[in-house]
Every structure is written in structure tokens, then in C-alpha cells.
Scaffold this active site. Sequence first.
Site, PDB file in Angstrom:
ATOM      1  N   GLU A  62       0.875  -1.254  -0.072  1.00 24.74           N
ATOM      2  CA  GLU A  62      -0.150   0.131   0.083  1.00 24.74           C
ATOM      3  C   GLU A  62       0.578   1.386   0.066  1.00 24.74           C
ATOM      4  O   GLU A  62       0.665   2.223  -0.711  1.00 24.74           O
ATOM      5  CB  GLU A  62      -0.876  -0.019   1.145  1.00 24.74           C
ATOM      6  CG  GLU A  62      -2.104  -0.962   1.264  1.00 24.74           C
ATOM      7  CD  GLU A  62      -1.823  -2.341   1.475  1.00 24.74           C
ATOM      8  OE1 GLU A  62      -0.663  -2.700   1.776  1.00 24.74           O
ATOM      9  OE2 GLU A  62      -2.506  -3.345   0.896  1.00 24.74           O
TER      10      GLU A  62
ATOM     11  N   HIS B  68     -11.730  -5.538   8.133  1.00 27.43           N
ATOM     12  CA  HIS B  68     -12.467  -5.422   6.867  1.00 27.43           C
ATOM     13  C   HIS B  68     -13.843  -4.439   7.219  1.00 27.43           C
ATOM     14  O   HIS B  68     -14.727  -4.360   6.205  1.00 27.43           O
ATOM     15  CB  HIS B  68     -13.201  -6.795   6.260  1.00 27.43           C
ATOM     16  CG  HIS B  68     -11.613  -7.379   5.786  1.00 27.43           C
ATOM     17  ND1 HIS B  68     -10.753  -7.981   6.566  1.00 27.43           N
ATOM     18  CD2 HIS B  68     -11.339  -7.644   4.460  1.00 27.43           C
ATOM     19  CE1 HIS B  68      -9.987  -8.586   5.864  1.00 27.43           C
ATOM     20  NE2 HIS B  68     -10.394  -8.525   4.644  1.00 27.43           N
TER      21      HIS B  68
END
Lengths: 370, 325
Positions: B61, B130
Amino acid sequence: MPYTEATLQLLSTDGTLLESDRTAEYRALVDGLDDDTLRSFYREMVTTRRLDIEAGNLQRQGQLALWVPSLGQEAAQVGSAFGTRAHDTIFPSYREHSIARIRGVDFLSIIALLRGVTNGGWDPRESKFRLYTLVLATQTLHAAGYAMGIGLDGKVGTGNVDADEACVVYFGDGASSEGDANEALVFAQSYQAPIVFFLQNNQYAISVPVVRQSRSPLYLRGEGFGIESYQIDGNDVLISYAVTRKATDAARSGQGPRFIEAQTYRLGAHTTSDDPSKYRVAEEEELWKERDPISRFEKFLRSRGEADAFFDQIRTEGDDLASDLRTRTLAMTPPPVDAMFDHIYTDEHPLMTAQKKWLAEYEASFGGES
Amino acid sequence: MTENLSLAKAINLGLQKAMRDDPRVILMGEDIGTLGGVFRVTEGLKNEFGENRVLDTPLAESGIVGSAIGLAMRGYRPVCEIQFDGFVYPAFDQIVSQLAKQTTRHQGTQAFPVVIRIPYGGHIGAIEHHQESPEAYFVHTSGLRVVSPATPSDGFHMIQQAISSNDPVVFFEPKARYWPKSDVDTGATPGPMHQSRVVRTGSDVTVVGHGAMVAMLLDAAEVAAGEGISLEVIDLRSLSPIDYDPILASVQKTGRLVVAQEAPGQASVGSEVAATVAERAFYSLEAPVIRVSAFDVPFPPANLEGYYLPSVDRILDAVDRSRGF
Ligand SMILES: Cc1ncc(C[n+]2csc(CCOP(=O)(O)OP(=O)(O)O)c2C)c(N)n1
């Protein structure tokens, strides 16, 4: 021992040009350099060292918050800077003062950064020398992305060295442990981006020696990512020039990234806030003084017949530039107060407008100008 | 033209339009190419635009955002997808210390039009990392713009506005709202991106939220109406900057404000709205501003998310408390 069997070198510490099969291709590149270019190598190294010392003095006299000396690393920097082509883009760390100068950045702009006048300093579009970056290794990713962009622009591998571009990113032995440095190697290799990773291994992060970052030579990091890598004597301006020229030309021709580890040493402190006597021994410092990049190159130039007049002239030039730097530093003024709200965003932003106005009115309420 | 679209499809079409309009727009992210992203928001785009404009990146990322910054320096307008809310943190430094500060460091000589898309929020019963709502971290950071569409229509228009913004935009997509469909006028000229909007008028209590909360606030308003209580519902849409005018106007009318959010309440967007309304509309308020937030604990195992996240009942409870003053 920082030098290994892999270390490429052209100039011995006593200034003689070395011959070997392994370095023949680099020797050929150096043999192609004219006298004026060799003189420029010397001029840039000496002048930067002179300005660097001046900046250190200015710091001690309270004119700068901090100074970051590059003493001892001039050959790695100057050689590699000349190894790039003018249309290549350079992503520095924060110690590459000679490269800034070679790319036309006024030394005063670096002073401005360390004097607390700006957080930027110059327009990188003109110099193709990007801004200094203080968060270690973050610039390696910016450089990798920029190099990916060169590829997307089709400016790589056309066979025209004057049109094809590469970029070079500088980082240190300490920064090599950061996740970003490793992610940058992954991205660069994955996209075969035209980038050269130039690691100046000056043997220490701040106080921590390179062995804490890696138990094996750092150029092997590059190899580990599948990137062709070199270890060079970073105090030899000629090999730094030649290997960087070869690496950037390979990258621009579409052969993917390259990695150079330059073995060097910072002769001074990490910054003016640092005290190297706490973590370095005098014998080691003495050893590296003998390997000094400038005296070595001076011997080389003298062996080619360069006379005192030239060296005197460079010294005088340096003194003049240093005195000019001092004058201009002392004349520097702080930015206007409301500049802190400018250019935070490119497009209009209501919070910036409102707070800028509020501060101006607040200041004006004391009877000053709004 | 009006189409009945899900939020995921609407953002997909918005991305497609932005890419057709400007060849410098490129997409970057994990699994966004051939797969079309784990939520299929980029489905079909690699087919249309090729792998040079829809980049299946290495799995890193910080690398995605850091290299996007370099691409922006080169003149591109990268749109990065972070696969899930809880995976933005490896990129945090590149967003907060690099992307957000590049414009000022460059003193306006260069713009950094990078969009970071983050599917966020709960209600989907997923495993740890999540279902988070990390928007406050980015709202706190000067140099970034932060928005969150609550409807397919806003998804379609706001993604294009975010891409055409010359500043970095963190674009929070409420994944609980990815699939319900509603009408999108793809030919309409949208209002400004940084505008909050009254989505249901009312007179008793003002309720404000963003992302998936907006639908919940509308549900709450429906239930309240059945009990004779009239809620005015405001969709923040933009979290940085926040457009206070519609909120202040509404509070002047109702005298009461409830702010709902999926994020924990400490130092949150809701705290910011509450503080600002208290500063700017003190004399209009008949009751303290009440926040309805998730608890200040890490997102619990999904079995408990119904207790952790705000609900219609908890919103109505706050409305009652506000009216009790
Ligand atoms: C991410 C980050 N961590 C820590 C620091 C503080 N710091 C500044 S320079 C430095 C040492 C860097 O060593 P190296 O990468 O070898 O470069 P050198 O300074 O020797 O040129 C440290 C720890 C920083 N600037 N950024």
C-alpha cells in the site's frame, strides 16, 4: 571492511588511474572526458565542501536551525550527478548539496530550508532536481512512480539517449532498511522502470553502524530483487561518474532498474546536532581521511599536469561564493505570516481562507497592518 | 439519461467517464485489473483502457500511494484503490506526510491530483480489518480533501469531481451501500463536491451523518414520522472541508442536533460537527448536541457488530434525549 572484492574503483587513494579487465568499460568512459569536464568535477567537489563548511559556521553562529554536512561524500555525489544526463530527474535525500548545485539550484535555497524560511526551496521543474525529503526512503517510491511515468510516456527504450529519460534516487544505508526502500525496489523491478537506486553507504545512520542494517554488503539488496547492482568506491569520482552513466543509460534504454552502492564516509557529524565522538573511533576517521575524495582527485589532476594556478583559482572562487552565501543568508527575511496558509491546496479551500483572514484581523487588532 | 444503478456500478461508470475524458487518469491497486477489484468497482476498465491505465500493482500500500505521488509529479492523475479500510495504514505515512504536504512543499509550482478510494464501514459481517471507519485520521490532516458519497448518484458524480480536483482526495465508499440501486441522472450537472445536503426536510430535530449512516438516518426519520416526530436529515457528503451552512440553517430551525457515525466517537467527524455547531449556533440550540457513534473499542468480532455500530433504535433514542431537554 567496507570495500569488498566487488568494489569497483578507477582511482587509487594516491591518485593513480587503475587498470583492470573488470573496469575497462568504465575506464573507456572516463578516457572520453575532456579536461574541462574533469576540472568541473574538481570545482564542484571543492566548492561544495567550502560552502558546506560555511553553512556549518552559520549554524554555529545561530543563523541556521540545523546543518546537514556532506563532507566526505563529494565524489559519490558529483560523479553520479555528472553521470546523469541533463534531462534525467534526480530525487535526492537531504544531503546531496553538490548535486543541487550542479543542477542549478542556488545553495541559498538549501540554507532557506534549514533556516526555517521554507519547507521546499526550489522549483524542481526547472532543475529536474526534486525537493529534499526528510522522511527516510519515502522519496524512493516517488522516484519509482516517476520512472513508471517515464515508461508510460514512452520515453524509454526508443534508442535516442537525448530523448529517453531515467531518474536517479539517492538514499542512505540507514534508509535502506525502511519498508519504502524495499517497496520501491519491488515496484521498479516489477514495472522495469528506468530508475537507478544510488545508495550512499556512509557507514552510519546517525550513530548506528551499517552492520545493524545489513550483515551482507548492501548492493546485494538490489541483486536480491533481481536488479543488476554494483558496489563502487564512493570516494572515487571517476568510477561514480562511469558506473552511473552506464546504469542510467541502461535504464533509459529499457533494461530496467539498476542499483549502485557507493562506499563512502561522512567525515563530519550527521548533523550539527550530532556528536560522532560518542560512536566513532579516531582511527577510523583517520583511515577515511586518507581516502578523501578531493585530495585523491587533486593528485590525479596534478599528475596530468594541472598547475597550482588552477587550484588557487578554485579556492578563491570557493571563498568568494562562501562570502556571498554568508551575506545573502544574513539578509534573508522570514516569510510573511499569512504565507503559512498559501498553497496548502491548489484549489480554493474555505478553511484556509477563513483562518488566513482571522489571523490577519487578529494581528491587526494590535494596531499593526492587516 | 437516468439509469438505475448500484453505488459500485455508478462509481465504475464515473471512473470510466473520467478515464475517457482525460488520458492522464490512471487506476492503481491490488486486483483491480483482471479481477475488477474485490468489489468489482473497476470491472471491465482494464479491458477498455489496457494495463497501462489500469495497473494491477504489487501488493504494497505504501508503494501504491508513494508511486502514485511520483506519477503525479510526472503529470498523471492516479486513482488508487485501497482494498479495504483496515489496510490503508501501511500507506499512512505516504498519505499524511507526503501526499498531503507535497503541494505546500512545492509552493504551488505543482499540483498533486491523487485520489485514494477506500471501501469502508461495517454492516457486512466481515472479519477483522474489513469493516473500519478511519476517516477521522485523514480529516485531521491538512492538505487532504475527504469525501464520502452515500448514494449511487453521488458516487457517479463525486468520483469524477474528486478526479478533476487538483488536490489529493480521500474518497470513502460505504461498502454497505455498494449494492442497493437507485436512479442516477448521468447527464446531470452536479453541485459542488464539498457541499452538505438536506436529504429530508423536517422541523423537530436535525440529524446529520455520512456514508452508510445516511440511509439509516432516513429509516429513523421514517419511524419517527410514524410517531409524529419530524427529523431533518443532512448528508455531510464532504468530511473535509465540512460545509456547515445547511447544518447551521437547520439547527436554527430545529434547535436540536444529533450526529451519527460508524466511527468511534473520540476525536471523530461527529465531534468536529458538534463542536463547530456549539461554537457557531449556541443561541439556537435548545439541547446539547448528541453524538451517536460506535463504541471506543476496536471493531469487535462481527457477531457483535449490531451492538457496536449505531442503529435506528440508538438514533431514535438520541432524538428522544435531545427532545427531552
Ligand atoms: C522515517 C524516519 N525515521 C527517522 C528519521 C530520523 N533520522 C534522520 S536521518 C537518520 C539517519 C539516516 O541514515 P542514512 O539513511 O544512512 O543517511 P545519512 O544521514 O547517513 O546520509 C535518522 C534516523 C527520519 N528522518 N525519518
